[in-house]
Enzyme design. Sequence first.
Site, mmCIF file in Angstrom:
data_model
loop_
_atom_site.group_PDB
_atom_site.id
_atom_site.type_symbol
_atom_site.label_atom_id
_atom_site.label_comp_id
_atom_site.label_asym_id
_atom_site.label_seq_id
_atom_site.Cartn_x
_atom_site.Cartn_y
_atom_site.Cartn_z
ATOM 1 N N HIS A 21 37.402 40.851 35.505
ATOM 2 C CA HIS A 21 38.299 41.516 36.454
ATOM 3 C C HIS A 21 37.510 42.131 37.605
ATOM 4 O O HIS A 21 37.857 41.959 38.777
ATOM 5 C CB HIS A 21 39.113 42.599 35.731
ATOM 6 C CG HIS A 21 40.016 42.043 34.669
ATOM 7 N ND1 HIS A 21 41.381 42.119 34.731
ATOM 8 C CD2 HIS A 21 39.746 41.387 33.515
ATOM 9 C CE1 HIS A 21 41.914 41.555 33.661
ATOM 10 N NE2 HIS A 21 40.932 41.104 32.909
ATOM 11 N N ASP A 117 45.104 45.512 39.865
ATOM 12 C CA ASP A 117 45.022 44.471 38.849
ATOM 13 C C ASP A 117 46.400 44.366 38.196
ATOM 14 O O ASP A 117 46.950 45.369 37.723
ATOM 15 C CB ASP A 117 43.963 44.908 37.819
ATOM 16 C CG ASP A 117 43.549 43.792 36.892
ATOM 17 O OD1 ASP A 117 44.424 43.007 36.494
ATOM 18 O OD2 ASP A 117 42.356 43.719 36.570
#
Length: 470
Positions: A21, A117
Site C-alpha cells: 500500500h 486507501d
Amino acid sequence: MDPKPPSPPHVLIFPCPAQGHVNSMLKLTELLLPAGLHITFLISAKDHDRLSRFTTVHSRLSSYPGFRFHVIHGLYEGPIDTDEKLNLMLIDSLPKVTTPLLRNLLLDSQVTCFIADGILGFALDAAAGTGVPVMFFRTVSACAFWAYFCIPDLINSGDLPFQGTNLDERIVNVKGMEGFLRRRDLPSFCRSGLSNTTFQEVTNITRRTPDAHALILNTFEDLEGPILSHIQKHCPNIYTIGPLHAHLKARSISKSTSSNSLFQEDRTCIGWLDQHAPKSVLYVSFGSIATLTRDQLIEFWHGLVNSEKPFLWVIREDLVSSLDDENKVPSELEKDTKERGCLVGWAPQEDVLTHSAVGAFLTHNGWNSTLESIVEGVPMVSWPFFADQQPNSRFVEAVWKLGLDMKDTCDRRIVEKIVKEVMEVRKEEFEESARRMAKLAKESVSSGGSSYRNLDRLIEDIKKMSTQSN
Ligand code: UDP
C-alpha cells in the site's frame, strides 16, 4: 492591489501502513508532485523510519517544496499475517488513532482533496461534513476489487457461505467471471464464514466505494477492461493510471527504480544474476506479509532444487515462524542450493524482474508483484497466500495466460512440475503472451495511452476542485 494568487491544490494521501500500500501510494505521489500539487502524506512512525533507512524517498520527494510527510505515532505496528492481527490494525488501531488527526487536517489544512486507501472505510466518516472530496485509491487489481464488491450478491445467491468442502465448485454469480471462477479463486476471506470480522470489514468497505467521489486503480484498460466496465456501473468516476511504477519511468520522473522498500535490499543478488544465461533463473518471492509453515518451506525447497533451475529466493526474516539457525538450509539440499541457489532476505525486486537472466517468477501474486512481472514480460508460477491474491492468480492463468496457478498446494512434485512446465515445456507460449501484455502495459503509460490520459485527467480534475474551493 493585485488579488492574492490562488494557492496550489493540496492533496492529503493516506495509505494503509503495509508495504504494498505504501509503495503504490508513494508512486502515485511521485506522479502527482511534478504537476505542482502540494501533498501531505500520512505515514506510520515505523514505516517513516524504515523508508529513511532503506530508500532514497526522502531526498527524491524533498525536491518538491509542496511535499511533506505527516508521521502518525501510536499505531499498532506488529505483523498482519493473520485475520486477528489484520483486524487489530484495520478495525481497531487505525480508526482510533487517526480519526481525530484526519478531522484536524481536513478542517485546518485547506485540503483540496483526500486520496485515501480504499481499504480504510473510516476515512469517509472522518471526512464527512468537512466538504473535502474523498477519492479512494484501491491498491488491488480491478478483478479482485470486483470479486470483493460482489460478495453480498454471492450471499444472496447462496454461493456464500460455502456448503461442503469442494473448493473446485464453480461460482457463476460474479459478472465477467462466470466461465472460470471457482470457490478457491474467491478472496481468501470467503473461506472463513460470514461471521469472520475481516470478511465483514472488507466486504462493507468495498461496498461503500460508490460513496467516494472517485476510484483510482493501479491497473490499465487493456488488462482489465471488461471487469472495469462492470465496476463502472457502480463507480462511474474511475481513473485507471497503472502500472504506476512503469508510469513513473515513462514520464521520466524517475530514470532508475524508485524503491519504496520497508526492508533492507540485498543487492548482491544482481551480481549473482549477472552470471546467469538469459531467462534461465526462477525468481521466488512471496512479498512482505505471506508466511510459510516449515513443511511448506521444505516442500518448496525440494521442488525448486528438483526443477534443476537456478533460483533466486527471497526468504524474509519472518517468512517462516519456526526457522532457526540450525535448520536454515536443509542439509540434504545444501549442495544443490549452493550450486544453483541464491537466498536473500529482501531483494531489489523491480531491478530483479528487469534483469535479463530472470525467466519466471514464483509469486504470491500480490498486486504490485503481479504488475511488476507483467511490465517486464516475466511469466508467473502463482502461489497466492491470502486476500486479493486468489483472484489475481486465477486471472494470471485463466484469463491473461501469463503462467500457471498452483494455489492451495505446494507438494514438492507439483512445484517441480509446474516450474518445468512454465520454464521448459510451455516456455515459448508463456513468453509470447507475457511479451504481448508487457507491450500493452508500456503503451498504456506512454504519451497518448489510456493510463497516461487518465492521470492527466485526474490532475486536471483535482486542479478544478481547487479552483472551485478557492
Ligand atoms: N518487494 C521487494 N523485494 C522483495 C519482495 C518484495 O522490493 O524481496 C516489493 C515488490 O517489488 C512489491 C512489494 O514489495 O512492490 C510487495 O507488494 P505486493 O503487493 O506484491 O505484495 P504484499 O507485500 O503486499 O503482499
